[in-house]
Design a protein around this motif. Structure first.
Motif, PDB file in Angstrom:
ATOM      1  N   MET A  42     -73.434  22.343  66.363  1.00  0.00           N
ATOM      2  CA  MET A  42     -73.393  20.883  66.421  1.00  0.00           C
ATOM      3  C   MET A  42     -72.058  20.362  65.919  1.00  0.00           C
ATOM      4  O   MET A  42     -71.503  19.396  66.465  1.00  0.00           O
ATOM      5  CB  MET A  42     -74.553  20.304  65.610  1.00  0.00           C
ATOM      6  CG  MET A  42     -75.914  20.591  66.220  1.00  0.00           C
ATOM      7  SD  MET A  42     -77.293  20.347  65.082  1.00  0.00           S
ATOM      8  CE  MET A  42     -77.212  18.589  64.785  1.00  0.00           C
ATOM      9  N   GLN A  43     -71.532  20.981  64.864  1.00  0.00           N
ATOM     10  CA  GLN A  43     -70.208  20.603  64.370  1.00  0.00           C
ATOM     11  C   GLN A  43     -69.162  20.775  65.469  1.00  0.00           C
ATOM     12  O   GLN A  43     -68.324  19.897  65.705  1.00  0.00           O
ATOM     13  CB  GLN A  43     -69.842  21.482  63.159  1.00  0.00           C
ATOM     14  CG  GLN A  43     -70.619  21.188  61.904  1.00  0.00           C
ATOM     15  CD  GLN A  43     -69.964  20.093  61.068  1.00  0.00           C
ATOM     16  OE1 GLN A  43     -68.995  19.460  61.485  1.00  0.00           O
ATOM     17  NE2 GLN A  43     -70.492  19.868  59.874  1.00  0.00           N
ATOM     18  N   GLN A  44     -69.214  21.938  66.147  1.00  0.00           N
ATOM     19  CA  GLN A  44     -68.237  22.216  67.200  1.00  0.00           C
ATOM     20  C   GLN A  44     -68.416  21.268  68.376  1.00  0.00           C
ATOM     21  O   GLN A  44     -67.429  20.766  68.945  1.00  0.00           O
ATOM     22  CB  GLN A  44     -68.383  23.673  67.647  1.00  0.00           C
ATOM     23  CG  GLN A  44     -68.018  24.683  66.580  1.00  0.00           C
ATOM     24  CD  GLN A  44     -68.564  26.065  66.871  1.00  0.00           C
ATOM     25  OE1 GLN A  44     -68.955  26.367  68.001  1.00  0.00           O
ATOM     26  NE2 GLN A  44     -68.601  26.926  65.856  1.00  0.00           N
ATOM     27  N   ALA A  45     -69.677  20.989  68.735  1.00  0.00           N
ATOM     28  CA  ALA A  45     -69.933  20.093  69.861  1.00  0.00           C
ATOM     29  C   ALA A  45     -69.419  18.688  69.574  1.00  0.00           C
ATOM     30  O   ALA A  45     -68.811  18.040  70.432  1.00  0.00           O
ATOM     31  CB  ALA A  45     -71.432  20.058  70.165  1.00  0.00           C
ATOM     32  N   SER A  46     -69.637  18.214  68.343  1.00  0.00           N
ATOM     33  CA  SER A  46     -69.162  16.872  67.999  1.00  0.00           C
ATOM     34  C   SER A  46     -67.644  16.815  67.992  1.00  0.00           C
ATOM     35  O   SER A  46     -67.042  15.806  68.361  1.00  0.00           O
ATOM     36  CB  SER A  46     -69.727  16.442  66.640  1.00  0.00           C
ATOM     37  OG  SER A  46     -69.215  17.246  65.601  1.00  0.00           O
ATOM     38  N   ASP A  47     -67.010  17.912  67.569  1.00  0.00           N
ATOM     39  CA  ASP A  47     -65.550  17.962  67.578  1.00  0.00           C
ATOM     40  C   ASP A  47     -65.021  17.905  69.005  1.00  0.00           C
ATOM     41  O   ASP A  47     -64.064  17.172  69.306  1.00  0.00           O
ATOM     42  CB  ASP A  47     -65.070  19.231  66.878  1.00  0.00           C
ATOM     43  CG  ASP A  47     -63.561  19.214  66.670  1.00  0.00           C
ATOM     44  OD1 ASP A  47     -63.038  18.153  66.293  1.00  0.00           O
ATOM     45  OD2 ASP A  47     -62.921  20.251  66.885  1.00  0.00           O
ATOM     46  N   ARG A  71     -77.223  23.949  73.961  1.00  0.00           N
ATOM     47  CA  ARG A  71     -78.221  23.028  73.405  1.00  0.00           C
ATOM     48  C   ARG A  71     -77.547  21.919  72.592  1.00  0.00           C
ATOM     49  O   ARG A  71     -77.951  20.754  72.656  1.00  0.00           O
ATOM     50  CB  ARG A  71     -79.221  23.802  72.541  1.00  0.00           C
ATOM     51  CG  ARG A  71     -80.293  24.526  73.339  1.00  0.00           C
ATOM     52  CD  ARG A  71     -81.467  24.902  72.442  1.00  0.00           C
ATOM     53  NE  ARG A  71     -81.097  25.959  71.517  1.00  0.00           N
ATOM     54  CZ  ARG A  71     -81.291  27.259  71.755  1.00  0.00           C
ATOM     55  NH1 ARG A  71     -81.842  27.640  72.889  1.00  0.00           N
ATOM     56  NH2 ARG A  71     -80.943  28.170  70.860  1.00  0.00           N
ATOM     57  N   ALA A  72     -76.521  22.280  71.839  1.00  0.00           N
ATOM     58  CA  ALA A  72     -75.807  21.270  71.050  1.00  0.00           C
ATOM     59  C   ALA A  72     -75.137  20.250  71.961  1.00  0.00           C
ATOM     60  O   ALA A  72     -75.136  19.049  71.677  1.00  0.00           O
ATOM     61  CB  ALA A  72     -74.773  21.944  70.145  1.00  0.00           C
TER      62      ALA A  72
END
Length: 325
Positions: free
Chosen positions: A13-18, A48-49
């Motif tokens: 999720m951190q990577q997806a938001s970045d 999924r993220a």
């Protein structure tokens, strides 16, 4: 009520938001897009993220389409990217995503230009348009090859549009949560406020004309002429009224009123100072007239005590009441 976190923030999720913040910041060249695609396909958790990110995108999509599209083309900013990433993560893990989106503090954090409570600011946009921001206001500025758009996130602005000599005319519009006001060579103000838990926008035209369209109406825009004002919600444009010349006095650092109820005056004055300024119902209908400097609220309150049968009671530095003398 603070949104409760529905799940923990995972590395995916951190990577997806970045990645998504980079998309919104306009930093995705072809090489970066290929790297994003490789990341997306490398792990099912990544997929999924990213699906969660796509659901978050629906909240960002609540702004009008022209603004949403142009925002993706805005110049990159490291600080904006960081704030976007924080907001995306909050929406991803929150059980009340739309609530979080609508909260003005978050929208204000992401704004290009803003003022604090009691602050006013003047700026010139790239085309020469002059914008005045009133107290506690925030805007985003989005210029493209076909449009000039200012999103009024909160507060109030006065706009003096510049005349463009380009081959392709770019209309100038101010967008709010309730709709859009498109200038026709003019000087006008746009203000947002909430009353009885409903949001409204007011457009006042000092020179020229403005076309107003409510977000939820498909009818033709309402044309507002010089010396006219109109209020609209997301679903309704109300009847036009005669403009009060004193409505732009704040640009010169003044509040000018004539026979205004004290309760209404207190509500207007409270926009320019932190904390609560309330009026006791016993003196609410007293009337006041005059011109007052906005940079000295204590002096205005002292004048009220000297000219009206009221006293100023300060319970804390953030709570003031106008009571019977």
């Amino acid at each position: 009520m603070r949104p409760e976190l529905a799940q923990q923030v995972t590395p995916a999720m951190q990577q997806a938001s970045d990645w998504y913040a980079r998309w919104l910041s306009g930093e995705m060249d072809e090489k970066a897009k290929r790297a994003w695609q490789t990341w997306l396909e490398a792990d099912e958790e990544h997929s999924r993220a990213w699906q969660q990110i796509e659901r978050v995108q629906l909240y960002f999509g609540k702004v009008p389409g022209a603004l949403a599209l142009a925002t993706l083309q805005a110049p990159p900013s490291a600080e904006r990217r960081r704030l976007l990433k924080q907001l995306i993560l909050l929406l991803m893990v929150s059980g009340s995503g739309y609530y979080a989106y609508r909260e003005q503090p978050w929208r204000g954090m992401l704004a290009d230009i803003s003022t604090e409570v009691g602050e006013r600011r003047q700026l010139t946009l790239e085309d020469g348009t002059l914008v005045h921001l009133n107290t506690h206001s925030a805007i985003n500025v989005v210029y493209s090859n076909t449009d000039r758009i200012v999103e009024l996130v909160c507060g109030e602005i006065l706009v003096e549009t510049a005349h463009e000599n380009l081959r392709i005319y770019r209309p100038f519009s101010v967008v709010t949560k309730q709709g859009m006001a498109t200038a026709l060579g003019t000087r006008f103000s746009v203000r947002q406020w909430q009353q009885q838990q409903r949001d409204y926008t007011k457009v006042s035209v000092f020179d020229g004309m403005v076309d107003v369209r409510a977000l939820g109406r498909k009818q033709s825009p309402v044309r507002v002429n010089a010396r006219e004002s109109v209020v609209f919600s997301a679903n309704q444009v109300y009847a036009k009224t005669k403009l009060k010349a004193t409505e732009m006095a704040w640009v010169n650092g003044l509040i000018v009123v004539y026979a205004m109820r004290l309760q209404d005056f207190a509500a207007e004055l409270s926009r320019y100072q932190s904390g609560v300024l309330r009026c006791d119902p016993a003196v609410a209908d007293l009337q006041i007239s005059g011109s007052f400097p906005l940079n000295d609220i204590p002096a205005i309150l002292q004048t009220l005590e000297q000219t009206l049968p009221v006293k100023v009671e300060r319970f804390t530095r953030f709570w003031t009441t106008l009571s019977p003398a």
